[in-house]
Design an enzyme around this catalytic site. Sequence first.
Site, PDB file in Angstrom:
ATOM      1  N   CYS A 108      49.007  27.310  46.047  1.00 40.63           N
ATOM      2  CA  CYS A 108      47.539  27.344  46.094  1.00 40.63           C
ATOM      3  C   CYS A 108      47.051  26.955  47.492  1.00 40.63           C
ATOM      4  CB  CYS A 108      46.941  26.409  45.043  1.00 40.63           C
ATOM      5  SG  CYS A 108      45.142  26.470  45.079  1.00 40.63           S
ATOM      6  N   GLY A 209      52.205  39.945  46.018  1.00 41.45           N
ATOM      7  CA  GLY A 209      51.316  40.106  47.159  1.00 41.45           C
ATOM      8  C   GLY A 209      51.018  41.550  47.464  1.00 41.45           C
ATOM      9  N   ARG A 233      45.256  40.263  41.875  1.00 36.97           N
ATOM     10  CA  ARG A 233      43.921  40.835  41.988  1.00 36.97           C
ATOM     11  C   ARG A 233      43.782  42.240  41.430  1.00 36.97           C
ATOM     12  NH1 ARG A 233      43.765  39.646  48.158  1.00 36.97           N
ATOM     13  NH2 ARG A 233      45.966  40.071  47.717  1.00 36.97           N
TER      14      ARG A 233
HETATM   15  C1  LIG Z   1      40.842  34.107  41.753  1.00 34.41           C
HETATM   16  C2  LIG Z   1      42.288  33.735  41.997  1.00 34.41           C
HETATM   17  C3  LIG Z   1      42.823  32.634  41.363  1.00 34.41           C
HETATM   18  C4  LIG Z   1      44.179  32.283  41.571  1.00 34.41           C
HETATM   19  N1  LIG Z   1      44.682  31.207  40.893  1.00 34.41           N
HETATM   20  C5  LIG Z   1      46.021  30.944  40.998  1.00 34.41           C
HETATM   21  C6  LIG Z   1      46.630  29.932  40.185  1.00 34.41           C
HETATM   22  O1  LIG Z   1      45.976  29.256  39.376  1.00 34.41           O
HETATM   23  N2  LIG Z   1      47.964  29.718  40.346  1.00 34.41           N
HETATM   24  C7  LIG Z   1      48.724  30.445  41.241  1.00 34.41           C
HETATM   25  O2  LIG Z   1      49.949  30.240  41.334  1.00 34.41           O
HETATM   26  N3  LIG Z   1      48.167  31.406  41.996  1.00 34.41           N
HETATM   27  C8  LIG Z   1      46.856  31.683  41.885  1.00 34.41           C
HETATM   28  N4  LIG Z   1      46.318  32.720  42.601  1.00 34.41           N
HETATM   29  C9  LIG Z   1      47.198  33.541  43.460  1.00 34.41           C
HETATM   30  C10 LIG Z   1      47.765  34.755  42.696  1.00 34.41           C
HETATM   31  O3  LIG Z   1      48.593  34.335  41.627  1.00 34.41           O
HETATM   32  C11 LIG Z   1      48.581  35.669  43.618  1.00 34.41           C
HETATM   33  O4  LIG Z   1      49.641  34.918  44.155  1.00 34.41           O
HETATM   34  C12 LIG Z   1      47.749  36.223  44.765  1.00 34.41           C
HETATM   35  O5  LIG Z   1      46.504  36.706  44.296  1.00 34.41           O
HETATM   36  C13 LIG Z   1      48.490  37.358  45.491  1.00 34.41           C
HETATM   37  O6  LIG Z   1      48.804  38.402  44.612  1.00 34.41           O
HETATM   38  P1  LIG Z   1      47.939  39.777  44.553  1.00 34.41           P
HETATM   39  O7  LIG Z   1      47.973  40.385  45.923  1.00 34.41           O
HETATM   40  O8  LIG Z   1      48.621  40.605  43.518  1.00 34.41           O
HETATM   41  O9  LIG Z   1      46.540  39.375  44.177  1.00 34.41           O
HETATM   42  C14 LIG Z   1      44.980  33.066  42.434  1.00 34.41           C
HETATM   43  C15 LIG Z   1      44.429  34.182  43.062  1.00 34.41           C
HETATM   44  C16 LIG Z   1      43.113  34.530  42.855  1.00 34.41           C
HETATM   45  C17 LIG Z   1      42.556  35.758  43.536  1.00 34.41           C
END
Ligand SMILES: Cc1cc2nc3c(=O)[nH]c(=O)nc-3n(C[C@H](O)[C@H](O)[C@H](O)COP(=O)(O)O)c2cc1C
Length: 334
Positions: A108, A209, A233
């Site tokens: 985070c 990612g 996302r």
């Molecule tokens: C609104 C939001 C909340 C998130 N909350 C968490 C969380 O609680 N725990 C966590 O490990 N990652 C959290 N993430 C990160 C995502 O799990 C992920 O690692 C990150 O969005 C990258 O992946 P993506 O490109 O598929 O979005 C959050 C991301 C977003 C956008």
Amino acid sequence: MTSIRDSIQIGPVRFDSRIILAPMDGYSDNPFRLLTRRLGSGASFTEFINTIEVMSKNTKYQDRCRFAPEERPVAIQIFDDNVDRLVAGGNRVYELFKPDLIDVNMGCSVNHVSNRGAGAGLLRRPDKVEQIISGLVNSLPCPISAKIRLGWDADSINYLEIGQICEDQGAAMVTLHARTREQLFKGEADWNAIAALKARLSIPVFGNGDIDSFAEAERMIAETGCDGVMIGRAAMENPWIFAGYDPATVPFALFYTTILDHYALVKKRYEPMRGCIVFRKFAKKYLTQLGAAKDDIRRLITTKDPTEFETLLNRLASEDRRNRFLEEDLGADA
Ligand SMILES: Cc1cc2nc3c(=O)[nH]c(=O)nc-3n(C[C@H](O)[C@H](O)[C@H](O)COP(=O)(O)O)c2cc1C
């Protein structure tokens, strides 16, 4: 060759597929996890749970831990900067909810979390990572996993070291969001790092990612050799990604029933007004893709009346449904 639809063992736990909804605060709640599990996500990871709350008298956090049996396998994700409290909190959460895994958040990037040394802040303290993973592994009967980033910043990239510590201390799986903490969500995720981590570790490595389509999920597995992927996302507006679709290809009947199914799950889970607030952000994404008028969407997401919310949602979804069918008919005639 590994297929995204193949199951995978995480220690004694079997994930039904290798494409999984990422934990996302404010999004990966029980209704959305259930919806995506039904569409093909191989497991459920909860939103992150603060073990300061778990170890306090306040029980509010428990709502975020509750899951439906149908969601299993379920990982409850916990975060903290304090080793003893994190381990004790993991134990308490396990006793209360019996998840299939406990996942530790080491990624985070939010200031108030990472600056106090929790989340991605832990990447700066490999000694704590070692104590946390060994403390949890040695006190809990379920597998322990970790979700990490590349490092704190470009000058302190240490995901290989952190991943190795997790494995050496008995973690069953590591997920890598291939950005540094400093990058937040900017720039491109470095998929080469996912390949390097996979080459280094023996335990399953999940890549994460920037995957924005099912084809990209397949590409990440093919190019990095990772054992599975997490989607964050992109899933917010395309939960059908878990069923192998993109917004342009999802059959309309499935699109439409998903909106109503999702809302029905939200209604079951939350008090009426809270349910509207939770569903607003999803409704906006769904209805925008359906081509609903901006003013109608604005009215839907600003009303404070749950009955009006539901009436409007049903009207908009069915109006746009009719329009979409008309479009498809015209398309067929052309
Ligand atoms: C609104 C939001 C909340 C998130 N909350 C968490 C969380 O609680 N725990 C966590 O490990 N990652 C959290 N993430 C990160 C995502 O799990 C992920 O690692 C990150 O969005 C990258 O992946 P993506 O490109 O598929 O979005 C959050 C991301 C977003 C956008």
